[in-house]
Design a protein around this motif. Structure first.
Motif, short mmCIF file in Angstrom:
data_model
loop_
_atom_site.label_atom_id
_atom_site.label_comp_id
_atom_site.label_asym_id
_atom_site.label_seq_id
_atom_site.Cartn_x
_atom_site.Cartn_y
_atom_site.Cartn_z
N GLU A 114 0.80 -1.22 0.00
CA GLU A 114 0.00 0.00 0.00
C GLU A 114 0.83 1.27 0.00
N GLY A 115 2.18 1.14 0.08
CA GLY A 115 3.04 2.32 0.11
C GLY A 115 3.34 2.75 1.53
N ALA A 120 2.32 3.93 7.28
CA ALA A 120 2.53 4.73 8.48
C ALA A 120 1.19 5.09 9.12
N GLY A 121 0.20 5.40 8.27
CA GLY A 121 -1.13 5.71 8.78
C GLY A 121 -1.78 4.52 9.46
N ILE A 122 -1.53 3.33 8.94
CA ILE A 122 -2.09 2.10 9.55
C ILE A 122 -1.51 1.90 10.95
N ILE A 123 -0.19 2.12 11.09
CA ILE A 123 0.46 1.98 12.40
C ILE A 123 -0.12 2.98 13.39
N LYS A 124 -0.22 4.22 12.95
CA LYS A 124 -0.76 5.28 13.80
C LYS A 124 -2.19 4.96 14.24
N GLN A 125 -3.01 4.50 13.30
CA GLN A 125 -4.40 4.19 13.60
C GLN A 125 -4.54 3.00 14.53
N ALA A 126 -3.66 2.00 14.38
CA ALA A 126 -3.72 0.81 15.23
C ALA A 126 -3.47 1.16 16.70
N LEU A 131 -5.27 1.67 22.05
CA LEU A 131 -4.81 2.27 23.30
C LEU A 131 -5.30 3.68 23.53
N ARG A 132 -5.83 4.33 22.49
CA ARG A 132 -6.19 5.74 22.57
C ARG A 132 -4.97 6.62 22.88
N LEU A 133 -3.82 6.20 22.34
CA LEU A 133 -2.61 7.00 22.45
C LEU A 133 -2.28 7.60 21.09
N PRO A 134 -2.11 8.92 20.99
CA PRO A 134 -1.71 9.53 19.72
C PRO A 134 -0.21 9.36 19.49
N VAL A 135 0.17 8.90 18.32
CA VAL A 135 1.59 8.71 18.00
C VAL A 135 1.90 9.35 16.65
N GLY A 136 3.17 9.62 16.46
CA GLY A 136 3.66 10.06 15.16
C GLY A 136 4.51 8.97 14.56
N ALA A 163 5.28 11.42 8.30
CA ALA A 163 6.16 11.92 7.24
C ALA A 163 7.00 10.77 6.72
N VAL A 164 7.18 10.71 5.42
CA VAL A 164 7.97 9.66 4.77
C VAL A 164 9.02 10.33 3.90
N LEU A 165 10.28 10.07 4.18
CA LEU A 165 11.38 10.62 3.38
C LEU A 165 11.96 9.50 2.53
#
Length: 419
Positions: A114-115, A120-126, A131-136, A163-165
């Motif tokens: 999925e790119g 990264a969005g999937i990790i953040k959402q999981a 846990l209801r913890l916001p992560v970057g 962010a993806v570099l």
């Protein structure tokens, strides 16, 4: 590729997990003994209050903004951190826990279908869903670039935490917007020296000759330059080296004036040192024990320390507590307002290197210590321990704004009332 997953304002965010009523309020977390501010959510930061300043100086301002004040709830933070790492670790074959709220993921040559942006969005959402913890989440070809991406996701562009570099253009664009002091591993002194040479941006640092940087600074700074250019140089040991010294110290919540209180506090620290020794499979040969008054107090300073050498290395809590109990008579002085005490294992040996002595009359009981550690691990710290530390302690750390330990204490389980 590497990813850095970093919890946003972790202590403050952890306080909001089990208390939905404060999720839309400014939350401030205090250090030991409720002395200084150590964490703030974004709403609290908008008040203009700075971290690491004394709480009493901004107490009135925070009250006017309706800020929620919390004492550091280390038991809750540690448990939520472990749960976060378990969730994040499932997204990569290799993970390195960097701190209580940060971890690196290493994907090697694997790429998600999925790119990277979507992954990264999937990790953040999981993490948020479970846990209801916001992560970057910052992704780059080296650990340093992953750190750069994490910084960019929170402070540059859309500021959505991702962010993806993955291209030279994105790397250059991001580094040009970052000050050299924002780069992981570049401290104040190195930053000042770089600025004196006209190197102010992260991009300018990346353009430097690595060998020249090594001569002027260090091999670590050289590695930083190479990592900014896409060459991984940082490797983590699979096992951490054992600590050479282990301390347990803490300032008292209120001043201690009685020898019995000092004795109990020393025994409490002795128990902590024993736990840490067993955790890294080490034993102590020499202990240092100390107690002192507040060096900045007007009544004058008092400091006293002593050492004890064991005939045979030990990590048995009973032996350490026995020494601590006897030491209180030496360290105590009537009329002194004791501010702090502690114990340190300053000479440590690995258990596998301990030289047996067939004539020694050993009293330690490894199986008993294993049983005690297992009970405390399963049912929570301090479930079982030495009676010498007491049960009603006036000297313990001041935590007047402590929230419940929702996940580690049966008495603090969240309660739901249905009407």
């Amino acid at each position: 590729m590497y990813a850095l997953v970093d919890a946003n304002s972790f202590y403050a965010s952890a306080e909001k997990v089990f208390d939905p009523a404060i999720r839309n309020k400014p939350v401030v977390v205090l250090t030991n003994n409720d002395g200084c501010i150590c964490a703030m959510c974004d709403l609290a930061k908008s008040t203009g209050v700075k971290k690491f300043g004394p709480y009493y100086k901004v107490q009135g301002l925070l009250k006017r903004y309706g800020a929620v004040i919390r004492s550091s709830n280390y038991e809750l933070y540690d448990d939520l951190s472990n749960k976060m790492m378990q969730i994040v670790g499932a997204f990569a074959p290799d993970m390195h826990v960097y701190s209580i709220d940060e971890c690196f993921l290493h994907f090697d040559s694997w790429q998600p279908a999925e790119g990277w942006q979507r992954y990264a969005g999937i990790i953040k959402q999981a993490v948020w869903q479970q846990l209801r913890l916001p992560v970057g989440v910052g992704i780059g070809s080296t650990p340093t670039l992953a750190k750069v991406a994490s910084h960019a996701g929170k402070r540059l562009g859309e500021k959505n935490g991702i962010a993806v570099l993955d291209t030279a253009e994105k790397i250059q664009q991001t580094l040009r917007q970052m000050h050299v002091s924002d780069i992981w591993g570049v401290g104040r002194r190195i930053s000042a020296r770089l600025e004196a040479q006209g190197i102010t941006s992260a991009w300018q640092l990346a353009q430097c000759d690595p060998k020249s940087i090594r001569k002027q600074f260090s091999v670590e700074t050289e590695r930083t330059v190479r990592e900014l250019n896409g060459t991984p140089c940082i490797a983590w040991d699979t096992e951490r080296a054992n600590k050479k010294q282990i301390y347990s110290t803490r300032a008292f919540g209120i001043k201690v004036t009685q020898e019995n209180d000092l004795r109990q506090a020393l025994c409490w620290h002795a128990e902590k040192v024993g736990e840490k020794l067993r955790r890294q499979q080490s034993s102590v040969v020499t202990l240092t024990l100390f107690a002192h008054a507040n060096p900045f107090a007007s009544e004058g300073h008092y400091h006293k320390a002593m050492q004890h050498k064991f005939a045979h290395p030990t990590n048995d809590t009973r032996a350490l507590v026995q020494v601590a109990s006897r030491a209180s008579a030496t360290l105590f002085k009537a009329g002194v307002l004791f501010h702090k005490c502690g114990i340190g294992a300053i000479e440590i040996v690995d258990d596998e290197h301990v030289q047996p002595d067939m004539f020694a009359q050993l009293t330690h009981n490894p199986k008993l210590m294993q049983c005690m550690d297992a009970i405390n691990k399963r049912y929570g710290s301090q479930t079982i321990g030495a009676a010498a530390k007491g049960t009603q302690n006036n000297w313990t750390m001041k935590r007047d704004f402590l929230s419940p330990q929702y996940t580690t204490n049966w008495q603090h389980l969240p309660k739901i009332h249905c009407n």
